[in-house]
Design a protein around this motif. Structure first.
Motif, mmCIF file in Angstrom:
data_model
loop_
_atom_site.group_PDB
_atom_site.id
_atom_site.type_symbol
_atom_site.label_atom_id
_atom_site.label_comp_id
_atom_site.label_asym_id
_atom_site.label_seq_id
_atom_site.Cartn_x
_atom_site.Cartn_y
_atom_site.Cartn_z
ATOM 1 N N TRP A 483 -3.192 -1.429 3.674
ATOM 2 C CA TRP A 483 -1.649 -1.466 3.606
ATOM 3 C C TRP A 483 -1.494 -3.151 3.014
ATOM 4 O O TRP A 483 -2.038 -3.632 3.018
ATOM 5 C CB TRP A 483 -0.982 -1.913 4.785
ATOM 6 N N LEU A 484 -0.088 -3.372 2.220
ATOM 7 C CA LEU A 484 -0.120 -4.634 1.974
ATOM 8 C C LEU A 484 1.573 -5.388 1.988
ATOM 9 O O LEU A 484 2.087 -4.121 1.291
ATOM 10 C CB LEU A 484 -0.823 -4.841 0.045
ATOM 11 N N MET A 485 1.936 -6.665 2.587
ATOM 12 C CA MET A 485 3.014 -6.708 2.252
ATOM 13 C C MET A 485 3.617 -8.017 1.534
ATOM 14 O O MET A 485 2.595 -8.965 2.171
ATOM 15 C CB MET A 485 4.191 -6.600 3.801
ATOM 16 N N LEU A 486 5.044 -8.067 1.252
ATOM 17 C CA LEU A 486 4.941 -9.232 0.554
ATOM 18 C C LEU A 486 6.469 -9.814 0.904
ATOM 19 O O LEU A 486 7.195 -8.091 0.845
ATOM 20 C CB LEU A 486 4.606 -8.873 -1.488
ATOM 21 N N LYS A 487 6.237 -11.116 1.037
ATOM 22 C CA LYS A 487 7.564 -12.026 1.220
ATOM 23 C C LYS A 487 7.779 -12.515 -0.028
ATOM 24 O O LYS A 487 7.068 -13.252 0.108
ATOM 25 C CB LYS A 487 8.015 -12.680 1.965
ATOM 26 N N LEU A 488 8.761 -12.453 -0.456
ATOM 27 C CA LEU A 488 9.173 -13.011 -2.454
ATOM 28 C C LEU A 488 10.410 -14.228 -1.744
ATOM 29 O O LEU A 488 10.565 -14.360 -0.375
ATOM 30 C CB LEU A 488 9.888 -11.876 -3.100
ATOM 31 N N VAL A 489 9.455 -15.568 -2.551
ATOM 32 C CA VAL A 489 11.016 -16.941 -2.313
ATOM 33 C C VAL A 489 10.829 -16.967 -3.993
ATOM 34 O O VAL A 489 9.939 -17.079 -4.436
ATOM 35 C CB VAL A 489 9.533 -17.933 -1.641
ATOM 36 N N GLY A 532 1.967 0.744 1.217
ATOM 37 C CA GLY A 532 0.612 1.882 1.690
ATOM 38 C C GLY A 532 -0.703 1.628 0.160
ATOM 39 O O GLY A 532 0.038 2.116 -0.336
ATOM 40 N N LEU A 533 -1.531 1.114 1.237
ATOM 41 C CA LEU A 533 -2.592 1.347 -0.075
ATOM 42 C C LEU A 533 -3.596 2.206 0.200
ATOM 43 O O LEU A 533 -5.075 2.866 -0.996
ATOM 44 C CB LEU A 533 -3.194 -0.463 -0.062
ATOM 45 N N GLY A 559 -5.980 -6.550 0.645
ATOM 46 C CA GLY A 559 -4.700 -5.795 1.757
ATOM 47 C C GLY A 559 -4.461 -6.327 3.178
ATOM 48 O O GLY A 559 -5.440 -7.386 3.339
ATOM 49 N N ASP A 560 -4.120 -5.544 4.183
ATOM 50 C CA ASP A 560 -4.089 -5.938 5.299
ATOM 51 C C ASP A 560 -3.710 -6.755 5.780
ATOM 52 O O ASP A 560 -4.174 -7.408 6.900
ATOM 53 C CB ASP A 560 -5.403 -5.396 5.956
ATOM 54 N N ARG A 561 -2.717 -7.398 5.512
ATOM 55 C CA ARG A 561 -2.109 -9.015 5.641
ATOM 56 C C ARG A 561 -0.432 -9.251 4.423
ATOM 57 O O ARG A 561 -0.432 -7.945 4.100
ATOM 58 C CB ARG A 561 -2.789 -9.637 5.015
ATOM 59 N N VAL A 562 0.366 -10.142 5.732
ATOM 60 C CA VAL A 562 1.518 -10.871 4.721
ATOM 61 C C VAL A 562 0.960 -11.871 3.773
ATOM 62 O O VAL A 562 0.245 -12.709 4.674
ATOM 63 C CB VAL A 562 1.703 -10.896 5.657
ATOM 64 N N VAL A 563 1.495 -11.116 2.459
ATOM 65 C CA VAL A 563 1.307 -12.371 1.359
ATOM 66 C C VAL A 563 2.806 -13.385 0.995
ATOM 67 O O VAL A 563 3.779 -12.086 0.749
ATOM 68 C CB VAL A 563 0.487 -12.065 0.170
#
Length: 575
Positions: A483-489, A532-533, A559-563
């Motif tokens: 998985w991969l999760m993105l937090k945009l700024v 989901g990857l 993946g497998d982290r919050v970026v």
């Protein structure tokens, strides 16, 4: 051939073929490795979290319609510690009888809205009083967004009579800035959404209103003891949507009329997306017992209502339905946002596939949603990938609006089990009964928020119920998928990145997500976008189209982290 000149037969053929084409258009749909994932495993962890929220509907024998609509919930990280917190909206005291013009009041702590702060051990503490978020009036919905771009999430809480904007002070407290901001609104507000509709870098606010309603209410149902019922929305006049433009400096301007949002409806759900990919966010309003609304953003500060010509105003038979919760997201991985709307029992949840030409195809039966939802009523709902296989599944919080429905319609239920529909890449399959004991429990469910509460890469759920407890549901699905999760700024764009479109590509296909906290019913979900990857541990490409127009690409993202990705305003690569 234009759609306006088609015969009914030609239109029906087009609906079927375009829906099939849309399903198969995504690269992953033809991939032999894109096999149906496992059933889910979802566990009720409410007691372990320490959360003891109880919604106060304050029902009366007079069956005021306000009593049965429930309220929403928000998942947000208000203190920026990397852990999601939970905010619940609550009702207020209703006098019996209540005179015309009466406004219910929170005359005790049991009626307070509640903010729960997540501690590092996964339990939650009630910080409502310290934060200043007890609220006023009979609450309905909540929208999360950083309206002043200071890096802290603010809250807009809707209610019957008057709404409230709370500014996050950055020190664990909030200040009511409603009057100075000019966003109190009026009438019966329900769902709201933060959206930068003119791409000027500041979040604006769209607010759905239900109907023109007041105490005392009409007598509905049989005129005998115990048979009075909640009135049908057809008995009340519709109300317009509110649009507040962010002028900066903490001030907003009501631009509803000049923006073209003048068509009255009976709005319960709000979702935003750029459905035609022209670079501007559009607005969908789920209306109760009338045509749905799709407000197309013309890019000049105005909107046009196009739901009927876009074939998303009614169902496949041309009939209206009771639109409640809504989500607007690309479930078939073809790059074009699709829509799903929760309805009352005997109406079928409305699923629409984006035809890529400004119109939609009604696909509830084709995708399997029609059969599984025929006898159910859906409120909060959301597309989300519970098993990280790369396909967005669907969760629906269910329960009828009428607490007398079992007497008048024995085949239906007031309290219902929730629905989990797995996306196989070619349609949806009901896996509820295989996915945990919570799917055997029956609730009069209303609000739903989705987010990764424990940051383990599996999306969790929070559900509110009408006049009952809230439930925190942890996703414990066993899967080897990545998985991969993105937090945009945002910097040139709004700081939350709301409205940004993110494309993730792996060797097995592409996925798209729009950054938003809106959708569902009266609720607000985690603004981080989750992908989901599947078997791929790395995303080959992550492309972000920011509201500012900046296009940013990242390569080989593990993946497998919050970026955290910051908008590259001067070119270069985000971090």
């Amino acid at each position: 051939m234009s759609r306006a000149r088609m015969t009914n037969k030609q239109r029906g053929i087009l609906l079927l073929t375009s829906a099939l084409a849309a399903v198969l258009a995504g690269k992953a749909a033809d991939d032999p490795k894109a096999q149906p994932g496992p059933a889910g495993k979802f566990v009720d962890i409410t007691a372990k979290t320490g959360i003891k929220f109880l919604h106060r509907a304050d029902p009366t024998p007079r069956k005021y319609l306000l009593e049965t609509m429930g309220s929403g919930v928000a998942l947000l990280d208000y203190d920026n510690d990397g852990l999601l917190d939970i905010y619940f909206v609550n009702g207020a005291r209703i006098n019996d009888p209540s005179p015309k013009g009466y406004m219910p009041k929170k005359d005790g702590p049991s009626y307070w809205n509640r903010l729960y702060h997540q501690k590092k051990d996964g339990t939650f503490e009630d910080v409502t009083e310290r934060a200043g978020l007890a609220g006023v009036g009979y609450g309905m919905g909540v929208a999360v967004g950083d309206f002043d771009n200071d890096g802290f999430e603010d809250l807009y809480v809707t209610a019957y009579g008057r709404n409230t904007l709370y500014h996050n002070n950055g020190n664990g407290t909030f200040t009511d800035v409603t009057d100075e901001a000019g966003v109190a609104g009026s009438g019966w507000s329900t769902s709201a959404a933060w959206v930068d509709y003119d791409n000027d870098g500041k979040l604006d606010l769209v607010v759905a209103r239900y109907m023109k309603w007041d105490f005392p209410e009409l007598w509905c149902g049989e005129r005998r003891e115990g048979q009075r019922a909640y009135c049908h929305p057809d008995l009340f006049q519709p109300e317009t949507v509110l649009l507040f433009h962010n002028e900066g400096g903490g001030h907003f301007k009501d631009v509803s009329r000049q923006a073209g949002l003048t068509m009255p409806g009976k709005g319960l759900g709000v979702a935003i997306t750029d459905y035609d990919r022209d670079g501007y966010m559009d607005i969908f309003i789920a209306n109760d017992a009338m045509q749905e609304f799709l407000f197309h953003n013309k890019g000049n500060g105005t909107f046009e209502e196009v739901a009927l010509e876009s074939e998303i105003a009614v169902d496949g038979d041309g009939g209206t339905y009771s639109g409640m919760g809504v989500d607007f997201s690309d479930f078939n991985n073809d790059g074009w946002p699709d829509a799903v709307i929760g309805t009352l029992a005997n109406q079928k949840y409305a699923l629409y596939v984006n035809s890529k030409d400004g119109a939609f195809s009604y696909a509830s039966y084709l995708m399997g949603i029609g059969a599984m939802s025929m006898f159910h009523s859906g409120w909060g709902l959301r597309f989300f990938d519970y098993d990280n296989d790369g396909w967005k599944d669907l969760f629906v919080a269910q329960g009828h609006v009428m607490d007398t429905i079992e007497a008048s319609s024995p085949g239906l239920k007031y309290k219902e089990a929730s629905l989990l529909a797995r996306n196989t890449g070619k349609g949806f399959v009901d896996v509820s009964s295989e996915s945990g004991a919570i799917f055997a429990e029956r609730w009069a469910a209303r609000g739903l928020a989705v987010g990764d509460i424990d940051n383990d890469g599996r999306l969790d759920l929070v559900v509110t119920t009408e006049g009952g407890p809230a439930y925190v549901i942890r996703n414990e699905t066993q899967t080897a998928n990545h998985w991969l999760m993105l937090k945009l700024v945002g910097h040139k764009s709004n700081r939350d990145g709301i409205g940004a479109v993110v494309r993730v590509e792996t060797p097995h296909g592409q996925q798209w997500q729009t950054v938003t906290t809106a959708s569902s019913y009266c609720s607000s979900s985690d603004r981080r976008v989750h992908f989901g990857l599947g078997a791929d541990a790395t995303a080959q490409t992550v492309e972000i189209r920011w509201p500012s127009g900046i296009v940013q690409k990242l390569s080989n993202v593990a993946g497998d982290r919050v970026v955290v990705v910051e908008e590259a305003v001067a070119g270069g690569v985000g971090k």
